[in-house]
Each structure stands twice: as C-alpha cells, then as structure tokens.
Design an enzyme around this catalytic site. Structure first.
Site, mmCIF file in Angstrom:
data_model
loop_
_atom_site.group_PDB
_atom_site.id
_atom_site.type_symbol
_atom_site.label_atom_id
_atom_site.label_comp_id
_atom_site.label_asym_id
_atom_site.label_seq_id
_atom_site.Cartn_x
_atom_site.Cartn_y
_atom_site.Cartn_z
ATOM 1 N N ARG A 117 9.838 40.507 -19.326
ATOM 2 C CA ARG A 117 8.846 40.220 -18.441
ATOM 3 C C ARG A 117 8.647 38.746 -18.164
ATOM 4 N NH1 ARG A 117 4.410 43.436 -21.848
ATOM 5 N NH2 ARG A 117 5.877 42.402 -23.571
ATOM 6 N N SER A 155 0.968 46.622 -23.203
ATOM 7 C CA SER A 155 0.067 47.500 -23.924
ATOM 8 C C SER A 155 -1.274 46.681 -24.547
ATOM 9 C CB SER A 155 0.869 47.659 -25.226
ATOM 10 O OG SER A 155 1.738 48.785 -24.935
ATOM 11 N N LYS A 161 0.548 45.058 -37.810
ATOM 12 C CA LYS A 161 -0.078 44.963 -36.687
ATOM 13 C C LYS A 161 -1.279 45.656 -36.317
ATOM 14 C CE LYS A 161 3.131 43.305 -33.139
ATOM 15 N NZ LYS A 161 3.776 43.854 -31.696
ATOM 16 N N HIS A 190 6.897 50.399 -19.790
ATOM 17 C CA HIS A 190 7.744 50.928 -20.871
ATOM 18 C C HIS A 190 8.758 52.200 -20.001
ATOM 19 C CE1 HIS A 190 4.774 49.760 -24.262
ATOM 20 N NE2 HIS A 190 5.935 48.861 -24.265
HETATM 21 P P1 ADP Z 1 4.050 45.365 -25.535
HETATM 22 O O1 ADP Z 1 4.688 44.101 -25.646
HETATM 23 O O2 ADP Z 1 3.533 45.702 -24.280
HETATM 24 O O3 ADP Z 1 2.957 45.578 -26.643
HETATM 25 P P2 ADP Z 1 6.263 46.738 -27.209
HETATM 26 O O4 ADP Z 1 6.177 45.742 -28.020
HETATM 27 O O5 ADP Z 1 6.116 48.186 -27.222
HETATM 28 O O6 ADP Z 1 5.056 46.556 -25.764
HETATM 29 O O7 ADP Z 1 7.429 46.251 -25.967
HETATM 30 C C1 ADP Z 1 8.543 47.062 -26.219
HETATM 31 C C2 ADP Z 1 9.656 46.507 -25.092
HETATM 32 O O8 ADP Z 1 9.270 46.877 -23.830
HETATM 33 C C3 ADP Z 1 9.898 44.899 -25.199
HETATM 34 O O9 ADP Z 1 11.006 44.750 -24.899
HETATM 35 C C4 ADP Z 1 8.802 44.509 -24.146
HETATM 36 O O10 ADP Z 1 9.494 43.343 -23.613
HETATM 37 C C5 ADP Z 1 9.342 45.577 -23.068
HETATM 38 N N1 ADP Z 1 8.210 45.756 -22.070
HETATM 39 C C6 ADP Z 1 7.007 46.088 -22.349
HETATM 40 N N2 ADP Z 1 6.152 46.125 -21.126
HETATM 41 C C7 ADP Z 1 7.111 45.935 -20.122
HETATM 42 C C8 ADP Z 1 6.858 45.528 -18.862
HETATM 43 N N3 ADP Z 1 5.930 45.749 -18.303
HETATM 44 N N4 ADP Z 1 8.148 45.159 -17.985
HETATM 45 C C9 ADP Z 1 9.138 45.002 -18.868
HETATM 46 N N5 ADP Z 1 9.380 45.297 -20.056
HETATM 47 C C10 ADP Z 1 8.324 45.643 -20.796
#
Ligand code: ADP
Length: 163
Positions: free
Chosen positions: A95, A133, A41, A17
């Site tokens: 990702r 996460s 969630k 993030h």
């Molecule tokens: P997670 O999917 O890890 O639970 P979130 O739902 O909080 O995290 O993700 C928020 C945004 O950050 C989404 O667009 C997700 O694709 C992106 N994101 C999370 N981790 C990464 C990473 N390692 N590389 C690129 N984008 C990421």
C-alpha cells in the site's frame, strides 16, 4: 507446480486482501493463505474465525479463477512456513508508502535466511489501496459503516462483535 504463500493476520479479511488474493491466484497453481496466529497482537477475531472467513471468501475466488486456494495457520518464521508448504514465492500486498519500509526490511532478512524464495509485491486496485484491517476495526467499533471495505459476511461478523 508453482505454489505461492500470501501471509498476513487477516483480522479480518478485507476487500484489499481479496483484491490481492485474486491477483496472486492468477500467478500460481496453488495459493496458500498463511494466517499468522499472532497471539501477541491480540487479534479481535480468533484464529478459527479468521480462517473460516478466509475460507468462505476463497471458495468463491477459487471457483472464479480455478486456482486452489487454502488457508494455513502458522506461528513459525515466515521463511520456514514457506518451506513447510512448498512455496517458491511469497506474495505481499503493497500500500503506497506505508508498507514499504517494513517490507524492505523483511525481504532483506528473509533473503539472508533463504535466497531461493522470492518475494513478489502486488498492488490492489486504487479504490482498495487505503483499506486496512486496523482501520476497519476502529471504524466498526465506533459504529461507522464499513460495508465498502469488507464483504457482507465479514460485515456481519464485525457487527456481531461490536453489537
Ligand atoms: P493489515 O495490514 O490490513 O492488518 P495484514 O497484516 O493481514 O493486514 O496484511 C497482509 C498483507 O496484505 C500485507 O502484505 C499487507 O500489505 C497486504 N494488504 C492489506 N491490505 C491491503 C490493501 N488494501 N492493498 C494492498 N495490500 C494490502
């Protein structure tokens, strides 16, 4: 003034993030981190905990980049949240292939609701790509070392949760 919205659950904020926030903040004048309340969630960290961890990381990034970065909790539709904060652009991290299908659908649906807000995808540095996460929480719960995936403050918060 160009305003971007980067939404997510951030349960908790990871170096993946942080990487995306750094890149996103170079593209806009103000970056709003949309923190989804996501009661369904059942997040590990409360909204207040997630916001305060984001704020701590963003204060440092803001100093480095000169871009205003703020955390904004939201519970409504993403497209409505974007309008609320005056964002012209939604920023998302991507990702490899795992995120693609879902993001593809989201863009299509959001575009149907409001075509004036553009979604921009950013990729983290290769070594931050795999960080999620969900996996960080699982590893921490099982007593593994997650210090490579989160900042020291978040590491401490995870250790406190899992004892
Ligand atoms: P997670 O999917 O890890 O639970 P979130 O739902 O909080 O995290 O993700 C928020 C945004 O950050 C989404 O667009 C997700 O694709 C992106 N994101 C999370 N981790 C990464 C990473 N390692 N590389 C690129 N984008 C990421």
């Amino acid at each position: 003034m160009r305003i971007g919205l980067y939404p997510g659950t951030f349960d908790p904020i990871t170096i993946g993030h942080v990487d995306i926030i750094r890149r996103a903040s170079a593209l806009v004048d103000r970056l709003v981190i949309g923190v989804a309340i996501n009661r369904d969630k059942g997040p590990l960290f409360s909204l207040e905990e997630r916001v305060s961890m984001i704020e701590a990381e963003c204060a440092r990034l803001s100093d480095q980049t000169g871009t205003e970065i703020i955390a904004h909790p939201f519970e409504n539709l993403l497209i409505d949240c974007a309008k609320d904060v005056g964002a012209q652009v939604i920023l998302r991290g991507l990702r490899a292939v795992a995120d693609f299908e879902y993001e593809y659908q989201m863009v299509g649906m959001n575009r149907a609701m409001d075509d004036s807000i553009e979604t921009v995808f950013l990729m983290a540095e290769a070594r931050h790509q795999a960080v999620a996460s969900k996996l960080v929480k699982e590893i921490a719960r099982l007593g593994g070392d997650v210090s490579k995936f989160v900042t020291p403050a978040v590491l401490q918060a995870l250790q406190k949760k899992f004892g």
